[in-house]
Design an enzyme around this catalytic site. Structure first.
Site, PDB file in Angstrom:
ATOM      1  N   ASP A  47       9.184   1.129  -3.045  1.00 45.64           N
ATOM      2  CA  ASP A  47       9.399  -0.157  -3.976  1.00 45.64           C
ATOM      3  C   ASP A  47      10.150  -1.357  -3.339  1.00 45.64           C
ATOM      4  O   ASP A  47      10.063  -2.367  -4.094  1.00 45.64           O
ATOM      5  CB  ASP A  47      10.238   0.270  -5.337  1.00 45.64           C
ATOM      6  CG  ASP A  47       9.386   1.290  -6.050  1.00 45.64           C
ATOM      7  OD1 ASP A  47       8.083   1.606  -5.940  1.00 45.64           O
ATOM      8  OD2 ASP A  47      10.032   2.438  -6.720  1.00 45.64           O
ATOM      9  N   CYS A  59      -3.259 -11.545   1.316  1.00 48.43           N
ATOM     10  CA  CYS A  59      -4.877 -11.699   0.973  1.00 48.43           C
ATOM     11  C   CYS A  59      -5.145 -12.923   0.500  1.00 48.43           C
ATOM     12  O   CYS A  59      -4.268 -13.920   0.278  1.00 48.43           O
ATOM     13  CB  CYS A  59      -5.133 -10.684   0.169  1.00 48.43           C
ATOM     14  SG  CYS A  59      -4.762  -9.086   0.910  1.00 48.43           S
TER      15      CYS A  59
HETATM   16  O1  F6P Z   1       9.706   4.658  -7.042  1.00 52.53           O
HETATM   17  C1  F6P Z   1       8.479   5.066  -6.351  1.00 52.53           C
HETATM   18  C2  F6P Z   1       7.593   5.068  -7.171  1.00 52.53           C
HETATM   19  O2  F6P Z   1       6.309   5.414  -6.604  1.00 52.53           O
HETATM   20  C3  F6P Z   1       7.192   3.934  -8.122  1.00 52.53           C
HETATM   21  O3  F6P Z   1       6.635   2.975  -7.587  1.00 52.53           O
HETATM   22  C4  F6P Z   1       6.626   4.707  -9.291  1.00 52.53           C
HETATM   23  O4  F6P Z   1       6.772   3.766 -10.637  1.00 52.53           O
HETATM   24  C5  F6P Z   1       7.353   5.915  -9.489  1.00 52.53           C
HETATM   25  O5  F6P Z   1       7.698   6.212  -8.166  1.00 52.53           O
HETATM   26  C6  F6P Z   1       6.045   7.002  -9.889  1.00 52.53           C
HETATM   27  O6  F6P Z   1       6.922   8.184 -10.152  1.00 52.53           O
HETATM   28  P1  F6P Z   1       6.668   9.587 -10.464  1.00 52.53           P
HETATM   29  O7  F6P Z   1       6.108  10.219  -9.072  1.00 52.53           O
HETATM   30  O8  F6P Z   1       7.622  10.528 -10.905  1.00 52.53           O
HETATM   31  O9  F6P Z   1       5.428   9.667 -11.202  1.00 52.53           O
END
Ligand code: F6P
Length: 299
Positions: free
Chosen positions: A127, A184
């Site tokens: 993130d 892009c």
């Molecule tokens: O924090 C990393 C992340 O991939 C975020 O981008 C996303 O919102 C979240 O984790 C998804 O979490 P989970 O694996 O608990 O669904």
């Protein structure tokens, strides 16, 4: 006192976490420190899933995404009262904890540090939402997936003269959307920072003479299906929507992420050698630095 370092990975896994574990291990061994892997994140710490790591554990992991120590989201850590007895028990096995993870994992480390388990944190999340660092381990790899996705998908959009709404990860942080947009063409971004204004977005898209447009939107902002219906109605251009999903979290780590992981792992051991804990490791202007764990805040 012999240094016994525990490593855990927590929260959403990110490409490069394995490379960071490897770096910590290699540099620890050079200093005769013992390294313990804690399996399943914070949950494993309290369930005593702590094992001494050996060379064979870190062989052939530099190019693998995910984390061989596995990860978990342990929301309870924020609120539970941890008895001193538990910390003393953990300290029989490890006397320093390195946490590789995102924002929530940092808060967990702060709590443990303040009740007597010395901690160091390394930013590991796709993130890029950690305060104090220009980049987190995993961001570059996830960004690469998004850019390749856009490079590949644009020809079908072009063939149909379509608009695509593309949802990317990032939790509340718009960096993945922003950096992929810059990488892009014919892209527009919607993040929580750039105040979403549908009228101005539509105006810009109508002006685009390039026959396709991609709206890159950070997750958790709006319902992309409803948004696509509205955009199609107001532009009179066929509009589709798509969410890239978890593939963003699972690619081979880029060289950038592997090198960042190597540098941060090395730096963590340098801090430990100098008896410095209670710190967060970061990269600023291409220099690895650290700041006090008590200073963590939201980005
Ligand atoms: O924090 C990393 C992340 O991939 C975020 O981008 C996303 O919102 C979240 O984790 C998804 O979490 P989970 O694996 O608990 O669904």
């Amino acid at each position: 006192m012999i240094k016994k370092i525990g490593i855990l990975t927590s929260g959403g896994d990110s490409p490069g976490m394995n490379a960071a574990i490897r770096s910590i291990f290699i540099h620890s061994i050079k200093n005769q420190f013992k390294v313990y892997g804690i399996f399943d994140g914070y949950k494993g710490l309290f369930k005593n899933k702590i094992k001494l790591l050996k060379y064979k554990n870190i062989n052939n992991i530099i190019d693998k995404s995910g984390t061989f120590l596995r990860s978990s989201r342990f929301k309870k850590l924020k609120t539970i009262k941890i008895e001193q007895k538990i910390i003393e028990n953990i300290k029989k096995k490890i006397n320093i904890l390195i946490v590789i993870g995102g924002e929530g994992s940092y808060k967990g480390a702060l709590k443990l540090h303040n009740i007597g388990l010395p901690c160091i944190t390394i930013p590991g999340t796709i993130d890029n939402d950690i305060y104090g660092t220009d980049y987190t381990i995993g961001f570059s790899s996830a960004l690469e997936v998004i850019v390749q996705y856009i490079d590949n998908i644009k020809y079908t959009l072009l063939s149909h003269k379509r608009i695509l709404i593309l949802e990317v990860m990032g939790r509340k942080c718009g960096d993945l959307a922003l950096y992929s947009c810059i990488s892009c063409e014919n892209c527009y971004i919607v993040t929580s920072k750039n105040k979403f204004n549908i009228d101005s977005l539509i105006k810009k898209i109508k002006k685009n003479k390039q026959k396709y447009s991609i709206i890159i939107i950070t997750e958790n902002i709006t319902n992309i299906k409803k948004l696509s219906i509205e955009i199609e109605k107001r532009t009179n251009i066929e509009t589709r929507f798509s969410s890239i999903g978890y593939i963003q979290r699972s690619p081979k780590p880029t060289a950038f992420d592997r090198i960042l992981a190597f540098r941060m792992g090395y730096y963590a051991i340098k801090l430990i050698k100098n008896n410095i804990t209670g710190t967060c490791i970061a990269i600023k202007n291409n220099k690895i630095i650290h700041y006090n764990i008590n200073n963590i805040k939201n980005k």
